[in-house]
Design a protein around this motif. Sequence first.
Motif, PDB file in Angstrom:
ATOM      1  N   ALA A 163       0.933  -1.343   0.053  1.00  0.00           N
ATOM      2  CA  ALA A 163      -0.047   0.080   0.070  1.00  0.00           C
ATOM      3  C   ALA A 163       0.765   1.338  -0.201  1.00  0.00           C
ATOM      4  O   ALA A 163       1.704   1.185   0.531  1.00  0.00           O
ATOM      5  CB  ALA A 163      -0.802   0.050   1.121  1.00  0.00           C
ATOM      6  N   GLY A 164       0.604   2.176  -0.749  1.00  0.00           N
ATOM      7  CA  GLY A 164       1.117   3.404  -1.085  1.00  0.00           C
ATOM      8  C   GLY A 164       2.516   3.290  -1.582  1.00  0.00           C
ATOM      9  O   GLY A 164       3.227   4.318  -1.684  1.00  0.00           O
ATOM     10  N   ASP A 165       2.921   2.316  -2.284  1.00  0.00           N
ATOM     11  CA  ASP A 165       4.160   2.082  -2.950  1.00  0.00           C
ATOM     12  C   ASP A 165       3.845   1.852  -4.449  1.00  0.00           C
ATOM     13  O   ASP A 165       2.904   0.946  -4.662  1.00  0.00           O
ATOM     14  CB  ASP A 165       5.128   1.066  -2.352  1.00  0.00           C
ATOM     15  CG  ASP A 165       6.395   1.198  -2.831  1.00  0.00           C
ATOM     16  OD1 ASP A 165       6.685   0.727  -4.144  1.00  0.00           O
ATOM     17  OD2 ASP A 165       7.428   1.647  -2.570  1.00  0.00           O
ATOM     18  N   THR A 182       5.619   0.218  -6.670  1.00  0.00           N
ATOM     19  CA  THR A 182       6.277  -1.027  -7.320  1.00  0.00           C
ATOM     20  C   THR A 182       6.473  -2.156  -6.418  1.00  0.00           C
ATOM     21  O   THR A 182       6.262  -3.400  -6.754  1.00  0.00           O
ATOM     22  CB  THR A 182       7.766  -0.583  -7.797  1.00  0.00           C
ATOM     23  OG1 THR A 182       8.439  -0.175  -6.605  1.00  0.00           O
ATOM     24  CG2 THR A 182       7.737   0.603  -8.965  1.00  0.00           C
ATOM     25  N   LYS A 183       6.586  -2.170  -5.123  1.00  0.00           N
ATOM     26  CA  LYS A 183       6.818  -3.217  -4.146  1.00  0.00           C
ATOM     27  C   LYS A 183       5.733  -4.029  -4.210  1.00  0.00           C
ATOM     28  O   LYS A 183       4.509  -3.692  -4.148  1.00  0.00           O
ATOM     29  CB  LYS A 183       7.295  -2.599  -2.793  1.00  0.00           C
ATOM     30  CG  LYS A 183       8.696  -2.077  -2.668  1.00  0.00           C
ATOM     31  CD  LYS A 183       8.795  -1.783  -1.107  1.00  0.00           C
ATOM     32  CE  LYS A 183      10.418  -1.008  -1.072  1.00  0.00           C
ATOM     33  NZ  LYS A 183      10.533  -0.595   0.178  1.00  0.00           N
ATOM     34  N   TRP A 184       5.823  -5.224  -3.798  1.00  0.00           N
ATOM     35  CA  TRP A 184       4.910  -6.472  -3.657  1.00  0.00           C
ATOM     36  C   TRP A 184       5.317  -7.121  -2.033  1.00  0.00           C
ATOM     37  O   TRP A 184       6.521  -7.289  -1.834  1.00  0.00           O
ATOM     38  CB  TRP A 184       5.164  -7.534  -4.689  1.00  0.00           C
ATOM     39  CG  TRP A 184       4.182  -7.339  -5.981  1.00  0.00           C
ATOM     40  CD1 TRP A 184       4.816  -6.560  -6.880  1.00  0.00           C
ATOM     41  CD2 TRP A 184       2.983  -7.489  -6.618  1.00  0.00           C
ATOM     42  NE1 TRP A 184       4.189  -6.220  -7.969  1.00  0.00           N
ATOM     43  CE2 TRP A 184       2.837  -6.871  -7.536  1.00  0.00           C
ATOM     44  CE3 TRP A 184       2.067  -8.253  -5.720  1.00  0.00           C
ATOM     45  CZ2 TRP A 184       1.796  -7.270  -8.240  1.00  0.00           C
ATOM     46  CZ3 TRP A 184       0.922  -8.408  -6.324  1.00  0.00           C
ATOM     47  CH2 TRP A 184       0.705  -7.966  -8.009  1.00  0.00           C
ATOM     48  N   ASN A 185       4.138  -7.448  -1.494  1.00  0.00           N
ATOM     49  CA  ASN A 185       4.006  -8.192  -0.266  1.00  0.00           C
ATOM     50  C   ASN A 185       4.186  -9.738  -0.869  1.00  0.00           C
ATOM     51  O   ASN A 185       3.365  -9.893  -2.124  1.00  0.00           O
ATOM     52  CB  ASN A 185       2.788  -8.126   0.506  1.00  0.00           C
ATOM     53  CG  ASN A 185       2.712  -6.783   1.228  1.00  0.00           C
ATOM     54  OD1 ASN A 185       3.737  -6.412   1.884  1.00  0.00           O
ATOM     55  ND2 ASN A 185       1.823  -6.197   0.921  1.00  0.00           N
ATOM     56  N   VAL A 186       4.956 -10.516  -0.382  1.00  0.00           N
ATOM     57  CA  VAL A 186       5.012 -11.870  -0.989  1.00  0.00           C
ATOM     58  C   VAL A 186       5.143 -12.885   0.291  1.00  0.00           C
ATOM     59  O   VAL A 186       5.414 -12.630   1.408  1.00  0.00           O
ATOM     60  CB  VAL A 186       6.542 -12.235  -1.685  1.00  0.00           C
ATOM     61  CG1 VAL A 186       6.544 -11.178  -2.858  1.00  0.00           C
ATOM     62  CG2 VAL A 186       7.654 -11.932  -0.732  1.00  0.00           C
ATOM     63  N   ILE A 241       9.281  -7.398  -1.862  1.00  0.00           N
ATOM     64  CA  ILE A 241      10.440  -7.408  -2.784  1.00  0.00           C
ATOM     65  C   ILE A 241      10.050  -6.103  -3.958  1.00  0.00           C
ATOM     66  O   ILE A 241       8.998  -5.857  -4.032  1.00  0.00           O
ATOM     67  CB  ILE A 241      10.386  -8.769  -3.678  1.00  0.00           C
ATOM     68  CG1 ILE A 241       8.972  -8.984  -4.407  1.00  0.00           C
ATOM     69  CG2 ILE A 241      10.668  -9.878  -2.620  1.00  0.00           C
ATOM     70  CD1 ILE A 241       8.708  -8.648  -5.779  1.00  0.00           C
ATOM     71  N   GLU A 242      11.125  -6.033  -4.547  1.00  0.00           N
ATOM     72  CA  GLU A 242      10.898  -4.938  -5.781  1.00  0.00           C
ATOM     73  C   GLU A 242      10.942  -5.974  -6.974  1.00  0.00           C
ATOM     74  O   GLU A 242      11.574  -6.938  -7.222  1.00  0.00           O
ATOM     75  CB  GLU A 242      12.079  -4.237  -5.906  1.00  0.00           C
ATOM     76  CG  GLU A 242      12.403  -2.983  -4.895  1.00  0.00           C
ATOM     77  CD  GLU A 242      11.397  -1.743  -5.257  1.00  0.00           C
ATOM     78  OE1 GLU A 242      10.676  -1.761  -6.041  1.00  0.00           O
ATOM     79  OE2 GLU A 242      11.113  -1.057  -4.200  1.00  0.00           O
ATOM     80  N   PRO A 243      10.053  -5.678  -7.940  1.00  0.00           N
ATOM     81  CA  PRO A 243      10.025  -6.525  -9.211  1.00  0.00           C
ATOM     82  C   PRO A 243      11.373  -6.592  -9.927  1.00  0.00           C
ATOM     83  O   PRO A 243      11.581  -7.738 -10.322  1.00  0.00           O
ATOM     84  CB  PRO A 243       9.172  -5.371 -10.131  1.00  0.00           C
ATOM     85  CG  PRO A 243       8.309  -4.875  -9.172  1.00  0.00           C
ATOM     86  CD  PRO A 243       9.135  -4.448  -8.044  1.00  0.00           C
ATOM     87  N   GLY A 244      12.170  -5.777  -9.697  1.00  0.00           N
ATOM     88  CA  GLY A 244      13.565  -6.061 -10.334  1.00  0.00           C
ATOM     89  C   GLY A 244      14.131  -7.216  -9.636  1.00  0.00           C
ATOM     90  O   GLY A 244      15.133  -7.824 -10.274  1.00  0.00           O
ATOM     91  N   ASP A 245      13.981  -7.764  -8.460  1.00  0.00           N
ATOM     92  CA  ASP A 245      14.368  -8.956  -7.874  1.00  0.00           C
ATOM     93  C   ASP A 245      13.976 -10.055  -8.368  1.00  0.00           C
ATOM     94  O   ASP A 245      14.719 -11.147  -8.028  1.00  0.00           O
ATOM     95  CB  ASP A 245      14.108  -8.665  -6.372  1.00  0.00           C
ATOM     96  CG  ASP A 245      14.581  -7.477  -5.725  1.00  0.00           C
ATOM     97  OD1 ASP A 245      15.759  -7.067  -6.151  1.00  0.00           O
ATOM     98  OD2 ASP A 245      14.110  -7.192  -4.386  1.00  0.00           O
ATOM     99  N   LEU A 246      12.966 -10.341  -9.061  1.00  0.00           N
ATOM    100  CA  LEU A 246      12.212 -11.476  -9.483  1.00  0.00           C
ATOM    101  C   LEU A 246      13.307 -11.981 -10.679  1.00  0.00           C
ATOM    102  O   LEU A 246      13.917 -11.211 -11.510  1.00  0.00           O
ATOM    103  CB  LEU A 246      10.996 -11.317 -10.113  1.00  0.00           C
ATOM    104  CG  LEU A 246       9.996 -10.842  -8.962  1.00  0.00           C
ATOM    105  CD1 LEU A 246       8.587 -10.423  -9.577  1.00  0.00           C
ATOM    106  CD2 LEU A 246       9.991 -11.807  -7.817  1.00  0.00           C
ATOM    107  N   GLU A 247      13.341 -13.276 -10.852  1.00  0.00           N
ATOM    108  CA  GLU A 247      14.168 -13.943 -11.577  1.00  0.00           C
ATOM    109  C   GLU A 247      13.528 -14.835 -12.675  1.00  0.00           C
ATOM    110  O   GLU A 247      12.629 -15.606 -11.887  1.00  0.00           O
ATOM    111  CB  GLU A 247      15.307 -14.884 -11.081  1.00  0.00           C
ATOM    112  CG  GLU A 247      15.987 -14.009 -10.009  1.00  0.00           C
ATOM    113  CD  GLU A 247      16.889 -14.923  -8.941  1.00  0.00           C
ATOM    114  OE1 GLU A 247      16.839 -16.250  -9.107  1.00  0.00           O
ATOM    115  OE2 GLU A 247      17.518 -14.319  -8.177  1.00  0.00           O
TER     116      GLU A 247
END
Length: 95
Positions: A35-37, A39-43, A57-63
């Motif tokens: 919430a309020g961000d 790009t970030k996701w709760n995982v 996480i930030e989406p750029g961390d996903l592989e």
Amino acid sequence: MNSQDICWYTRRNELEPGQVFRCQGSVVKLDNRVAGDGTKWNVLDWHDGWCSWGSEIEPGDLEGTPMQDDRAVIAAALALKPASPSELVEPCAPE
């Protein structure tokens, strides 16, 4: 570009809750956006089952590409050898 070269930061609008990815040596499941961000996701974290430990996480961390939410697929992904430092690519940066 192969599937390992996907920059999810630039494609963050394609991400959906429930997708499963490798992320920094572990496996995570996208739960909801922070919430309020923008790009970030709760995982959820994989520990022989999904656990909610408040991870973000930030989406750029996903592989790679999303994988099946299947115990055998996740176990196989975790068994993959992590990249050596010479194979690591700079994380994608915001444009």
